[in-house]
Design an enzyme around this catalytic site. Structure first.
Site, PDB file in Angstrom:
ATOM      1  N   GLU A   1       0.873  -1.166   0.000  1.00 30.62           N
ATOM      2  CA  GLU A   1       0.000   0.000   0.000  1.00 30.62           C
ATOM      3  C   GLU A   1       0.916   1.223   0.000  1.00 30.62           C
ATOM      4  O   GLU A   1       1.803   1.326   0.856  1.00 30.62           O
ATOM      5  CB  GLU A   1      -0.883   0.000   1.247  1.00 30.62           C
TER       6      GLU A   1
ATOM      7  N   LYS B   1       4.331   0.555   9.464  1.00 32.35           N
ATOM      8  CA  LYS B   1       4.373   1.850   8.781  1.00 32.35           C
ATOM      9  C   LYS B   1       3.713   2.934   9.618  1.00 32.35           C
ATOM     10  O   LYS B   1       4.153   4.075   9.607  1.00 32.35           O
ATOM     11  CB  LYS B   1       3.691   1.736   7.417  1.00 32.35           C
TER      12      LYS B   1
ATOM     13  N   ARG C   1       5.265 -13.054   9.476  1.00 32.57           N
ATOM     14  CA  ARG C   1       5.909 -11.775   9.169  1.00 32.57           C
ATOM     15  C   ARG C   1       7.196 -11.645   9.964  1.00 32.57           C
ATOM     16  O   ARG C   1       7.376 -12.279  11.006  1.00 32.57           O
ATOM     17  CB  ARG C   1       4.967 -10.592   9.425  1.00 32.57           C
TER      18      ARG C   1
HETATM   19  P1  ATP Z   1       2.729  -2.373   8.015  1.00 35.15           P
HETATM   20  O1  ATP Z   1       2.154  -3.241   9.078  1.00 35.15           O
HETATM   21  O2  ATP Z   1       4.157  -2.066   8.182  1.00 35.15           O
HETATM   22  O3  ATP Z   1       1.900  -1.155   7.737  1.00 35.15           O
HETATM   23  P2  ATP Z   1       1.452  -3.617   5.816  1.00 35.15           P
HETATM   24  O4  ATP Z   1       1.262  -5.087   5.801  1.00 35.15           O
HETATM   25  O5  ATP Z   1       0.271  -2.791   6.081  1.00 35.15           O
HETATM   26  O6  ATP Z   1       2.692  -3.281   6.726  1.00 35.15           O
HETATM   27  P3  ATP Z   1       1.668  -3.436   3.005  1.00 35.15           P
HETATM   28  O7  ATP Z   1       2.134  -2.292   2.194  1.00 35.15           O
HETATM   29  O8  ATP Z   1       0.246  -3.803   2.948  1.00 35.15           O
HETATM   30  O9  ATP Z   1       2.078  -3.102   4.489  1.00 35.15           O
HETATM   31  O10 ATP Z   1       2.593  -4.698   2.759  1.00 35.15           O
HETATM   32  C1  ATP Z   1       2.927  -5.180   1.493  1.00 35.15           C
HETATM   33  C2  ATP Z   1       3.318  -6.624   1.632  1.00 35.15           C
HETATM   34  O11 ATP Z   1       4.424  -6.749   2.520  1.00 35.15           O
HETATM   35  C3  ATP Z   1       2.188  -7.449   2.198  1.00 35.15           C
HETATM   36  O12 ATP Z   1       2.057  -8.629   1.436  1.00 35.15           O
HETATM   37  C4  ATP Z   1       2.620  -7.743   3.609  1.00 35.15           C
HETATM   38  O13 ATP Z   1       2.125  -8.973   4.022  1.00 35.15           O
HETATM   39  C5  ATP Z   1       4.144  -7.730   3.494  1.00 35.15           C
HETATM   40  N1  ATP Z   1       4.744  -7.346   4.784  1.00 35.15           N
HETATM   41  C6  ATP Z   1       4.512  -6.239   5.507  1.00 35.15           C
HETATM   42  N2  ATP Z   1       5.197  -6.266   6.673  1.00 35.15           N
HETATM   43  C7  ATP Z   1       5.884  -7.430   6.681  1.00 35.15           C
HETATM   44  C8  ATP Z   1       6.778  -8.059   7.615  1.00 35.15           C
HETATM   45  N3  ATP Z   1       7.095  -7.491   8.777  1.00 35.15           N
HETATM   46  N4  ATP Z   1       7.302  -9.263   7.276  1.00 35.15           N
HETATM   47  C9  ATP Z   1       6.996  -9.844   6.110  1.00 35.15           C
HETATM   48  N5  ATP Z   1       6.163  -9.313   5.203  1.00 35.15           N
HETATM   49  C10 ATP Z   1       5.607  -8.124   5.471  1.00 35.15           C
HETATM   50 MG    MG Z   2      -1.454  -3.612   4.518  1.00 34.73          MG
END
Ligand code: ATP
Ligand code: MG
Length: 570
Positions: free
Chosen positions: A42, A277, A267
């Site tokens: 995102e 984020k 994760r």
């Molecule tokens: P955050 O919790 O940091 O806001 P998010 O999952 O909302 O992260 P996205 O931009 O939606 O952020 O993530 C893009 C991809 O990266 C998704 O498929 C998510 O599952 C993966 N991702 C995010 N954080 C991690 C992590 N700590 N370890 C592994 N994969 C991750």
């Molecule tokens: Mg997300």
């Protein structure tokens, strides 16, 4: 990076569960043997090291199995998303060494298709417009023990729903006045299946679709259908989406369209680090760090500025593996991967971070001696450089002690020490100012020990110090970093209630009076060095030819390696 190399195939790392699934799928001829993954960020912030794990996994699988990987911007919330994040994400993915299947994709490109599919659900009696407020919907959702209650609008006729949904799209209703919900089961044991919201009204200008839309799809509606449009075969996400999988499947089944399979993995959680984020944005906005690329940040851009290499991050992601259960990875492993690489590649130089002047009283004034010093003992091709030596040199203030304890093998009154690749010197006199502070040391050198030779009389000298000739030294600035969070588990709200309270007050130390050997005059942005005995350093973007600035990328101390030796970790 798109070709698989021999080394990959021979890699000793055992296959993880997703690799095994794909191998089996290929064997069965599923999806005609196609492998198509996606990385779906995102664009509401910069990528962090957790995303790197997902990037290495998704792009890595595509490479390994001769498939494709899409970069898809999951841009369904115009309130939080910005073009600058899209640009930064593309840059970071490329810096990590990966290229997506062209062109990049955007969920917003499918808004019309998603709308039409929602209309299909309504026509089938599988979705309805609900007039309840967000609070009412939440309150009637039930709990894990109790079923939810049906909305009074649940049994609206398809015709009325179609009319209302079209008017939602036209912008006739205000934010929050109506939503579109899937009609599934308010008594389901899985809360995600209790008539989840598919669309909400949001009066916001979207970076790509402008003011075209007054309604935006929710993640659960957008994600699986976007996967389907793109022909994704393996949709890999993190564990918290496991409970969303039945909904992912329900939507695709109801529509009767191409059905990718969702898989979940753990994760990355890293000690002394917060990977969210939401938190990282807060640190940036509150000025607790100096922007997304602050070298203390766990962002890709922060790690890059700190001096990390893409290779070391990929190696780290390889070593942590891919598992189905959450666990915490020691940040020392990340540092270890970097140190291992820099040990092989970084040129050795001498720098004094906290200078103390040493006057060699028996060395002729005006004379300059020069030593050939090896650039990297780990790499024969790295060659040698000349380092000038003169009557006055700087050493590290910490390398001298007036009252030295027994095992202090550095310099103290009457004792000898070796100046790396130059001479052995003995401290004869300690010069102090009126306040009693040491201002310089007077020493004598042994000419017979030139270039690191041993003393003729066989006396043993234990300590070797780095030094910089005073009149040849370049002044510079060095920034030392420590963990951004003081506590090992900053995500634990019992210990750290608010992220900003957990910040390590000593995470940044700036040294402005650093003395650098003259060969560093030609150091270029991003170039990495080992400052002998002090750690690995890289040139910061703030650096100017007449005012060099170095970041300490990582120390020399290898805590991870020590733990491995002691058998504490694998
Ligand atoms: P955050 O919790 O940091 O806001 P998010 O999952 O909302 O992260 P996205 O931009 O939606 O952020 O993530 C893009 C991809 O990266 C998704 O498929 C998510 O599952 C993966 N991702 C995010 N954080 C991690 C992590 N700590 N370890 C592994 N994969 C991750
Ligand atoms: Mg997300």
């Amino acid at each position: 990076m798109n070709e698989s190399t021999e080394q990959d195939n021979e890699s000793a790392t055992p296959a993880h569960f997703i690799q095994k699934i794909i191998e089996e799928d290929k064997k069965q001829g599923k999806h005609e043997g196609r492998v198509h993954t996606r990385f779906p960020p995102e664009p509401n912030g910069f990528l962090h090291i957790g995303h790197a794990k997902s990037i290495c996994l998704n792009f890595g699988l595509a490479r390994e199995f001769g498939g494709k990987c899409n970069l898809r911007f999951d841009d369904t919330n115009p309130i939080k998303e910005e073009q600058k994040y899209i640009d930064a994400i593309k840059q970071d993915v490329r810096w990590l060494g990966f290229e997506w299947d062209q062109p990049e994709c955007y969920t917003s490109d499918y808004f019309e298709q998603l709308y039409n599919w929602a209309v299909q659900l309504i026509e089938q009696g599988d979705a309805y417009v609900d007039d309840q407020t967000a609070d009412e919907i939440r309150e009637t959702r039930g709990t894990l023990k109790e079923p939810g209650q049906d909305s009074p609008y649940r049994n609206r006729e398809a015709e009325e729903n179609l009319d209302l949904f079209a008017r939602m799209r036209q912008g006739e209703f205000g934010s929050g006045e109506k939503v579109l919900r899937a009609k599934i089961d308010m008594a389901s044991g899985n809360l995600n299946m209790r008539d989840p919201v598919l669309y909400r009204i949001l009066k916001a200008t979207h970076p790509r679709t402008g003011d075209t839309w007054s309604i935006y799809p929710m993640y659960d509606w957008a994600h699986g259908q976007s996967d389907s449009v793109e022909g994704i075969t393996h949709s890999i996400c993190t564990l918290e989406f496991e409970d969303h999988r039945p909904l992912y499947d329900w939507c695709l089944d109801k529509l009767g369209v191409f059905h990718p399979q969702q898989y979940e993995f753990a994760r990355l959680q890293l000690s002394y680090t917060l990977l969210s984020k939401r938190v990282l944005i807060q640190l940036v906005n509150d000025g607790i760090v100096n922007g997304w690329d602050d070298p203390r940040m766990p962002t890709i851009t922060g790690l890059k500025r700190r001096g990390y290499t893409p290779e070391s991050i990929r190696e780290f992601c390889e070593r942590i593996g891919v598992a189905k259960a959450n666990s915490t990875v020691d940040i020392a492993l990340l540092e270890h991967c970097l140190r291992e690489e820099l040990n092989k590649t970084a040129r050795r130089v001498m720098a004094v971070l906290n200078p103390l002047k040493l006057v060699i009283t028996n060395f002729p004034e005006g004379k300059v001696d020069e030593f050939e010093v090896e650039n990297n003992p780990e790499d024969e091709t790295a060659g040698h450089r000349k380092v000038p030596f003169s009557r006055e040199v700087y050493i590290e203030a910490d390398d001298f002690k007036e009252d030295a304890p027994k095992k202090f093998f550095r310099l103290s009154p009457g004792k000898e020490v070796r100046l790396k690749s130059a001479y052995i010197v003995r401290c004869d006199e300690v010069i102090k100012n009126d306040a009693g502070d040491i201002v310089e040391l007077h020493c004598t050198y042994d000419p017979e020990t030139r270039g690191g030779a041993n003393p003729k009389d066989g006396r043993k000298i234990k300590g070797t110090l780095q030094w910089v000739s005073a009149k040849h030294a370049i002044d510079g600035e060095v920034r030392l970093y420590d963990h951004l969070f003081t506590h090992e588990t900053p995500w634990d709200s019992k210990i750290v209630p608010e992220p900003k309270d957990g910040i390590n007050p000593e995470s940044l130390t700036v040294l402005k009076n650093v003395k650098l050997e003259p060969s560093l005059a030609s150091a270029k942005l991003g170039e990495r060095f080992q400052f002998l005995r002090m750690g690995y350093f890289s040139v910061d973007p703030d650096s100017r030819p007449d005012a060099l600035v170095f970041n300490r990328t990582v120390t020399l101390k290898d805590t991870w390696g020590k733990m491995v030796k002691k058998g504490k970790v694998g």
